[in-house]
Design a protein around this motif. Structure first.
Motif, PDB file in Angstrom:
ATOM      1  N   LEU A   1      -2.507   8.798  -7.355  1.00  0.00           N
ATOM      2  CA  LEU A   1      -3.117   8.897  -6.039  1.00  0.00           C
ATOM      3  C   LEU A   1      -4.354   8.041  -5.902  1.00  0.00           C
ATOM      4  O   LEU A   1      -4.839   7.485  -6.870  1.00  0.00           O
ATOM      5  CB  LEU A   1      -3.465  10.359  -5.732  1.00  0.00           C
ATOM      6  N   ASP A   2      -4.861   7.950  -4.671  1.00  0.00           N
ATOM      7  CA  ASP A   2      -6.119   7.284  -4.366  1.00  0.00           C
ATOM      8  C   ASP A   2      -7.178   8.356  -4.152  1.00  0.00           C
ATOM      9  O   ASP A   2      -6.927   9.334  -3.440  1.00  0.00           O
ATOM     10  CB  ASP A   2      -6.006   6.429  -3.103  1.00  0.00           C
ATOM     11  N   ILE A   3      -8.355   8.154  -4.735  1.00  0.00           N
ATOM     12  CA  ILE A   3      -9.396   9.173  -4.694  1.00  0.00           C
ATOM     13  C   ILE A   3     -10.690   8.561  -4.178  1.00  0.00           C
ATOM     14  O   ILE A   3     -11.139   7.522  -4.687  1.00  0.00           O
ATOM     15  CB  ILE A   3      -9.637   9.753  -6.103  1.00  0.00           C
ATOM     16  N   ASP A   4     -11.300   9.194  -3.179  1.00  0.00           N
ATOM     17  CA  ASP A   4     -12.633   8.836  -2.732  1.00  0.00           C
ATOM     18  C   ASP A   4     -13.606   9.718  -3.498  1.00  0.00           C
ATOM     19  O   ASP A   4     -13.492  10.947  -3.460  1.00  0.00           O
ATOM     20  CB  ASP A   4     -12.797   9.077  -1.228  1.00  0.00           C
ATOM     21  N   LEU A   5     -14.556   9.102  -4.200  1.00  0.00           N
ATOM     22  CA  LEU A   5     -15.502   9.867  -5.005  1.00  0.00           C
ATOM     23  C   LEU A   5     -16.795  10.101  -4.244  1.00  0.00           C
ATOM     24  O   LEU A   5     -17.386   9.173  -3.695  1.00  0.00           O
ATOM     25  CB  LEU A   5     -15.831   9.118  -6.296  1.00  0.00           C
ATOM     26  N   ALA A   6     -17.244  11.345  -4.260  1.00  0.00           N
ATOM     27  CA  ALA A   6     -18.509  11.712  -3.646  1.00  0.00           C
ATOM     28  C   ALA A   6     -19.615  11.612  -4.694  1.00  0.00           C
ATOM     29  O   ALA A   6     -19.450  12.059  -5.835  1.00  0.00           O
ATOM     30  CB  ALA A   6     -18.432  13.135  -3.096  1.00  0.00           C
ATOM     31  N   SER A   7     -20.721  11.043  -4.308  1.00  0.00           N
ATOM     32  CA  SER A   7     -21.851  10.893  -5.208  1.00  0.00           C
ATOM     33  C   SER A   7     -22.417  12.263  -5.589  1.00  0.00           C
ATOM     34  O   SER A   7     -22.591  13.123  -4.725  1.00  0.00           O
ATOM     35  CB  SER A   7     -22.944  10.057  -4.556  1.00  0.00           C
ATOM     36  N   PRO A   8     -22.768  12.452  -6.853  1.00  0.00           N
ATOM     37  CA  PRO A   8     -23.367  13.714  -7.253  1.00  0.00           C
ATOM     38  C   PRO A   8     -24.844  13.796  -6.887  1.00  0.00           C
ATOM     39  O   PRO A   8     -25.428  14.880  -6.896  1.00  0.00           O
ATOM     40  CB  PRO A   8     -23.172  13.729  -8.773  1.00  0.00           C
ATOM     41  N   ILE A   9     -25.455  12.650  -6.552  1.00  0.00           N
ATOM     42  CA  ILE A   9     -26.895  12.604  -6.284  1.00  0.00           C
ATOM     43  C   ILE A   9     -27.185  11.652  -5.128  1.00  0.00           C
ATOM     44  O   ILE A   9     -26.352  10.842  -4.759  1.00  0.00           O
ATOM     45  CB  ILE A   9     -27.677  12.122  -7.526  1.00  0.00           C
ATOM     46  N   SER A  10     -28.395  11.768  -4.601  1.00  0.00           N
ATOM     47  CA  SER A  10     -28.875  10.807  -3.606  1.00  0.00           C
ATOM     48  C   SER A  10     -29.717   9.754  -4.312  1.00  0.00           C
ATOM     49  O   SER A  10     -30.451  10.063  -5.253  1.00  0.00           O
ATOM     50  CB  SER A  10     -29.742  11.509  -2.559  1.00  0.00           C
ATOM     51  N   GLY A  11     -29.591   8.513  -3.857  1.00  0.00           N
ATOM     52  CA  GLY A  11     -30.385   7.442  -4.439  1.00  0.00           C
ATOM     53  C   GLY A  11     -29.855   6.098  -3.990  1.00  0.00           C
ATOM     54  O   GLY A  11     -28.982   6.010  -3.130  1.00  0.00           O
ATOM     55  N   THR A  12     -30.377   5.060  -4.594  1.00  0.00           N
ATOM     56  CA  THR A  12     -29.936   3.702  -4.303  1.00  0.00           C
ATOM     57  C   THR A  12     -29.210   3.153  -5.518  1.00  0.00           C
ATOM     58  O   THR A  12     -29.717   3.238  -6.639  1.00  0.00           O
ATOM     59  CB  THR A  12     -31.139   2.796  -3.975  1.00  0.00           C
ATOM     60  N   ILE A  13     -28.024   2.609  -5.290  1.00  0.00           N
ATOM     61  CA  ILE A  13     -27.267   2.022  -6.388  1.00  0.00           C
ATOM     62  C   ILE A  13     -27.959   0.727  -6.801  1.00  0.00           C
ATOM     63  O   ILE A  13     -28.194  -0.150  -5.969  1.00  0.00           O
ATOM     64  CB  ILE A  13     -25.803   1.772  -5.981  1.00  0.00           C
ATOM     65  N   VAL A  14     -28.312   0.651  -8.084  1.00  0.00           N
ATOM     66  CA  VAL A  14     -29.009  -0.536  -8.585  1.00  0.00           C
ATOM     67  C   VAL A  14     -28.128  -1.385  -9.493  1.00  0.00           C
ATOM     68  O   VAL A  14     -28.456  -2.544  -9.763  1.00  0.00           O
ATOM     69  CB  VAL A  14     -30.327  -0.156  -9.303  1.00  0.00           C
ATOM     70  N   ALA A  15     -27.015  -0.816  -9.971  1.00  0.00           N
ATOM     71  CA  ALA A  15     -26.081  -1.585 -10.802  1.00  0.00           C
ATOM     72  C   ALA A  15     -24.697  -0.968 -10.684  1.00  0.00           C
ATOM     73  O   ALA A  15     -24.549   0.241 -10.521  1.00  0.00           O
ATOM     74  CB  ALA A  15     -26.528  -1.581 -12.261  1.00  0.00           C
ATOM     75  N   VAL A  16     -23.703  -1.829 -10.750  1.00  0.00           N
ATOM     76  CA  VAL A  16     -22.301  -1.419 -10.710  1.00  0.00           C
ATOM     77  C   VAL A  16     -21.657  -1.939 -11.993  1.00  0.00           C
ATOM     78  O   VAL A  16     -21.950  -3.050 -12.437  1.00  0.00           O
ATOM     79  CB  VAL A  16     -21.610  -2.009  -9.460  1.00  0.00           C
TER      80      VAL A  16
END
Length: 136
Positions: free
Chosen positions: A77-92
């Motif tokens: 299946l395809d899954i949309d992941l919800a972030s566990p925290i609030s913040g700014t993504i600084v690296a992928v």
């Protein structure tokens, strides 16, 4: 390698790393100095099947807790992941672009998804499950 809680169900063995916090969907967060690294649990990746594709929103994106920050495509299946925290993504984790299966092979290490800058980790982790709570 972090300490692991381990359980076996039928022919499958699942692990929960004890050095991080989890949301109910199986997305983990671990503080690494100024950053919080986020990925999916061993149970999540085994339960949902082999990962074929992983896409995380761009670095620089501000994300709220429970807001979608990544998509994973598995053989099931395809899954949309919800972030566990609030913040700014600084690296992928750019390695996932060519080898998304790292999530299956090493969900607590090389298979991480993103790193966040978080204003207050002590507050952010209070809304997450401890390893023992997630293990239950």
């Amino acid at each position: 390698m972090p300490d692991l809680l381990t359980f076996t169900q039928d022919k499958f063995t699942f692990t929960v790393a004890t050095d991080r916090y989890y949301n109910a969907a199986g997305v983990w967060a671990r503080a690494d100095g100024e950053r919080v690294t986020v990925g999916v649990s061993d149970f999540f990746q085994q339960h949902n099947g082999d990962v074929a594709f992983a896409e995380v929103v761009e670095a620089g994106t501000a994300v709220l807790a429970d807001e979608e920050f990544a998509k994973i495509e598995t053989i099931k299946l395809d899954i949309d992941l919800a972030s566990p925290i609030s913040g700014t993504i600084v690296a992928v984790n750019e390695a996932l672009e060519m080898t998304a299966e790292l999530i299956n092979h090493d969900p607590y290490g090389a298979g991480w998804l993103a790193q966040f800058a978080v204003s207050d980790w002590a507050v952010a982790k209070n809304s997450l499950l401890t390893p023992e709570q997630y293990f239950e």
